[in-house]
Design a protein around this motif. Structure first.
Motif, PDB file in Angstrom:
ATOM      1  N   SER A  61      17.123 -14.230  -9.333  1.00  0.00           N
ATOM      2  CA  SER A  61      17.712 -12.925  -9.628  1.00  0.00           C
ATOM      3  C   SER A  61      19.212 -13.120  -9.786  1.00  0.00           C
ATOM      4  CB  SER A  61      17.411 -11.931  -8.501  1.00  0.00           C
ATOM      5  OG  SER A  61      17.985 -10.668  -8.782  1.00  0.00           O
ATOM      6  N   PRO A 119      22.951 -11.457 -12.134  1.00  0.00           N
ATOM      7  CA  PRO A 119      23.480 -10.460 -13.070  1.00  0.00           C
ATOM      8  C   PRO A 119      23.630 -11.038 -14.470  1.00  0.00           C
ATOM      9  CG  PRO A 119      25.222 -11.277 -11.640  1.00  0.00           C
ATOM     10  CD  PRO A 119      23.942 -11.864 -11.117  1.00  0.00           C
ATOM     11  N   SER A 158      25.368 -10.196 -18.629  1.00  0.00           N
ATOM     12  CA  SER A 158      24.844 -11.293 -19.396  1.00  0.00           C
ATOM     13  C   SER A 158      26.031 -12.092 -19.935  1.00  0.00           C
ATOM     14  CB  SER A 158      23.984 -10.772 -20.542  1.00  0.00           C
ATOM     15  OG  SER A 158      23.504 -11.796 -21.340  1.00  0.00           O
ATOM     16  N   GLY A 187      23.770 -15.131 -17.711  1.00  0.00           N
ATOM     17  CA  GLY A 187      23.678 -15.493 -16.310  1.00  0.00           C
ATOM     18  C   GLY A 187      22.715 -16.644 -16.138  1.00  0.00           C
ATOM     19  N   ALA A 207      18.286  -3.196 -17.437  1.00  0.00           N
ATOM     20  CA  ALA A 207      19.440  -2.481 -16.902  1.00  0.00           C
ATOM     21  C   ALA A 207      19.200  -0.983 -17.010  1.00  0.00           C
ATOM     22  CB  ALA A 207      20.705  -2.865 -17.668  1.00  0.00           C
ATOM     23  N   ASP A 219      24.491  -0.375 -16.775  1.00  0.00           N
ATOM     24  CA  ASP A 219      24.719  -0.558 -15.341  1.00  0.00           C
ATOM     25  C   ASP A 219      23.589  -1.391 -14.738  1.00  0.00           C
ATOM     26  OD1 ASP A 219      26.016  -0.005 -12.770  1.00  0.00           O
ATOM     27  OD2 ASP A 219      24.231   1.200 -12.358  1.00  0.00           O
ATOM     28  N   GLY A 220      23.970  -2.368 -13.914  1.00  0.00           N
ATOM     29  CA  GLY A 220      22.969  -3.159 -13.201  1.00  0.00           C
ATOM     30  C   GLY A 220      22.142  -4.046 -14.102  1.00  0.00           C
ATOM     31  N   VAL A 225      20.408  -7.110 -15.098  1.00  0.00           N
ATOM     32  CA  VAL A 225      19.971  -8.199 -14.230  1.00  0.00           C
ATOM     33  C   VAL A 225      18.759  -8.906 -14.831  1.00  0.00           C
ATOM     34  CG1 VAL A 225      18.436  -6.725 -12.863  1.00  0.00           C
ATOM     35  CG2 VAL A 225      19.374  -8.794 -11.833  1.00  0.00           C
TER      36      VAL A 225
END
Length: 640
Positions: A37, A39, A41, A43, A74, A185-186, A188
């Motif tokens: 896992s 974040p 991009s 990653g 995201a 946002d977020g 991942v």
């Protein structure tokens, strides 16, 4: 009478699990899983997997497979900044994922589109809301790929580690307008990388009927009369059972014995407390002399705290109540689990008294339930276990709903097998029943369950019949003493085959004390579902293994390793037993039918049942003296 406390812990995927399994055709495999896992991009993350252990050259690596399963996603909102409406407003997630593991590599494209309902209006000039604004929520693209190699395997063998480098690159774009704002946002990337080593063994530990061990190939082992082949270990590490005394010293569900196990007792009520289902227990003494039988009624479900929101009362769990009955010469008897009559034993409800009866059913169907099992053995007047291979019994479960239905199973019997002990004489150490093939018959090492796939309509004829299966499992071993070491916990590991001999592994279920569920309710990966099994019929081998997946840390915040706190529960490799029932739903629930059987077993495995021997009262030794009396054992808890 004595009440006591026995859980099912929900199974979880191990962060790193080395799982040996048998493959179709006799090969073996070990599987490791690691999650990632990070974040975006872009990653990336590095995962370290163990190299293949060739066990001193006894294992020969055949292939290495890397499987990739993950997502990139995201939370995304977007706003139309154009003076024109955007009925075709849409979001696209694009990118790719790569995984490199030694000579294995995967490259997977991510390309997902997310549409609106066509109502996005022209810009209203107000950011963050309005008819020109669209909240796509959490959007993601799935990634699934695998790669296998059968060459260059030497680099995978050793005592070190090999790094898998996981990298994801991606981004979002909008279409359907000439001008827009996007907020991400977020973002991942997360998922699981699985490495599977498939291998064969040169020779394995072959357990012979006389208790000896030889290192042989699998075919040679069984050709020599071996009763168990442990292909992954040497004889020095094998746990072969002791030599047999008077034939095959294993428990059976079709013959008499000195110890009986009734694997399923289940009482059901509707939401108003009206009886829906009862279980009837029968025992027969096939001997022309009287005998006492020590019984333990064990609550299979864990303790449950009161719920102030729903008003559900607190429930006792993993507790037991003991009874002792006398069977006269050649007496057959029975009783209702609900009432304890006509034999006059304690009703099973004594392990969880209160109204409404039982606890909420696990299938959330508005019913209430009380479940568990019964174990009992012949004893003398000093409450010591004795040889009395004349007991048999069965459980009958009767459902009173609609037209009614019923099914029945035999109690599994474990005979006292030492020929030096006469009928009616004590066996071994009082309070410790050793199912080791020398004192009492052994339990099975593995269980074999044949099943109809969940959702299969193969039994249909003039009417539509849909299948499901109810599986009950519990360790044979149990500690029923006041100073208990806690509930026996194990990982029930399932290896499943379909009708095309395709094998499915990775299905595990943590069992503490007792477990019962429909196969349709099993956790993922659920190989029992028709859409996953891909055939109407299948078989499963079940083995009780020790695994960190099923260890329970009572207080994770105490900074102690699991097992250091006496309240922790450590899983064990133990023998399992149980019953299986086929549930048939007819014409969408208009009618139903049920049929049950005991579970077939294979191999040998030891087990121990421990209990407190109740001593009789002492005599008066002097005027005014108080003497001694039997201890009032009171209430205790298996989970300490």
């Amino acid at each position: 009478m004595d009440t006591r406390t026995c859980t099912r812990l929900a199974a979880a995927i191990a962060t790193l699990a080395l799982v040996p399994a048998t493959l179709a055709g006799g090969g073996l495999e070990t599987t490791q899983e690691l999650s990632y896992s990070f974040p975006l991009s872009p990653g990336s993350q590095v995962l370290s997997f163990d190299q293949f252990d060739d066990n001193g050259g006894n294992r020969v690596l055949q292939s290495v497979t890397m499987s990739v399963d993950g997502t990139a996603g995201a939370n995304v909102t977007a706003e139309n900044e154009s003076t024109l409406p955007a009925p075709d407003f849409a979001l696209t997630l694009g990118g790719f994922m790569t995984v490199d593991f030694a000579s294995l590599a995967t490259f997977t494209i991510i390309d997902e589109a997310f549409l609106t309902d066509g109502s996005v209006a022209a810009s209203d000039g107000i950011p963050g809301g309005g008819p020109d604004f669209w909240d796509f929520g959490f959007v993601s693209g799935a990634v699934a790929d695998d790669a296998t190699t059968t060459s260059g395997l030497a680099s995978f063998v050793g005592a070190g580690t090999i790094d898998a480098v996981v990298a994801v690159n991606g981004g979002f774009s909008l279409s359907g307008t000439t001008d827009a704002t996007i907020i991400i946002d977020g973002f991942v990337g997360e998922g699981v990388i699985t490495i599977t080593y498939a291998y064969e063994v040169v020779a394995g530990a072959c357990c012979l009927p006389n208790g000896a061990c030889q290192e042989l190939a699998e075919d040679a082992c069984f050709a020599s009369g071996g009763n168990a082949w442990q292909g992954d270990i040497r004889c020095a590490d094998a746990n072969c059972p002791a030599g047999e005394v008077g034939g095959d010293p294993r428990g059976t569900c079709t013959e008499k014995g000195s110890l009986l196990v009734f694997s399923k007792v289940e009482i059901l009520w509707d939401g108003d407390g009206n009886l829906v289902q009862d279980t009837f227990i029968s025992i027969t003494n096939d001997m022309n002399q009287d005998v006492a039988v020590q019984l333990y009624f064990i609550n299979g479900d864990p303790p449950l705290a009161a719920d102030p929101v729903t008003g559900e009362r607190a429930h006792a769990g993993w507790n037991w109540v003991d009874n002792q009955i006398t069977l006269t010469a050649n007496e057959p008897t029975y009783w209702s689990a609900l009432s304890g009559q006509p034999k006059g034993v304690s009703p099973f409800t004594v392990v969880d008294p209160g109204f409404p009866p039982g606890r909420p059913s696990i299938d959330n169907a508005g019913k209430r339930m009380l479940r568990g099992y019964i174990v009992g053995w012949a004893v003398n007047r000093d409450n010591q276990e004795i040889r009395w291979n004349h007991l048999s019994g069965h459980g009958t479960i009767v459902n009173y709903v609609r037209s009614g239905s019923a099914w029945e199973y035999n109690a599994c019997a474990y005979a006292a097998v030492d020929p030096a002990i006469a009928n009616g004489q004590p066996t071994g150490t009082p309070g410790e029943i050793n199912l080791d093939g020398l004192e009492y018959a052994q339990a099975f090492n593995e269980l074999l369950v044949n099943f109809q796939a969940v959702g299969s309509a193969a039994f249909s004829g003039p009417r539509l019949v849909i299948s499901d299966t109810d599986l009950t499992l519990h360790p044979v071993e149990v500690d029923l003493r006041q100073e208990t070491v806690g509930p026996v916990t194990t990982k029930a590991s399932f290896n499943v085959w379909n009708m095309n001999e395709v094998k499915f592994s990775g299905a595990d279920r943590c069992v503490s004390c007792w477990d019962q569920s429909l196969l349709s309710l099993y956790d993922l990966p659920n190989h029992f579902l028709l859409q996953n099994l891909q055939t109407d019929f299948g078989k499963a081998r079940i083995d009780g293994l020790a695994s960190q997946v099923c260890d329970f840390d009572f207080d994770p915040g105490d900074q102690l390793p699991v097992g250091a706190d006496p309240r922790d529960i450590l899983s064990q490799a133990v023998a399992l037993t149980g019953v299986v029932a086929r549930y048939l739903d007819i014409d969408g629930g208009i009618d139903s039918a049920k049929a049950a059987t005991n579970i077939v077993g294979m191999g040998h495995q030891n087990a121990v049942i421990r209990y407190d021997v109740l001593t009789g009262p002492g005599e008066l030794t002097s005027p005014g003296g108080k003497g001694s009396r039997a201890k009032d054992t009171g209430v205790g808890s298996l989970d300490r």
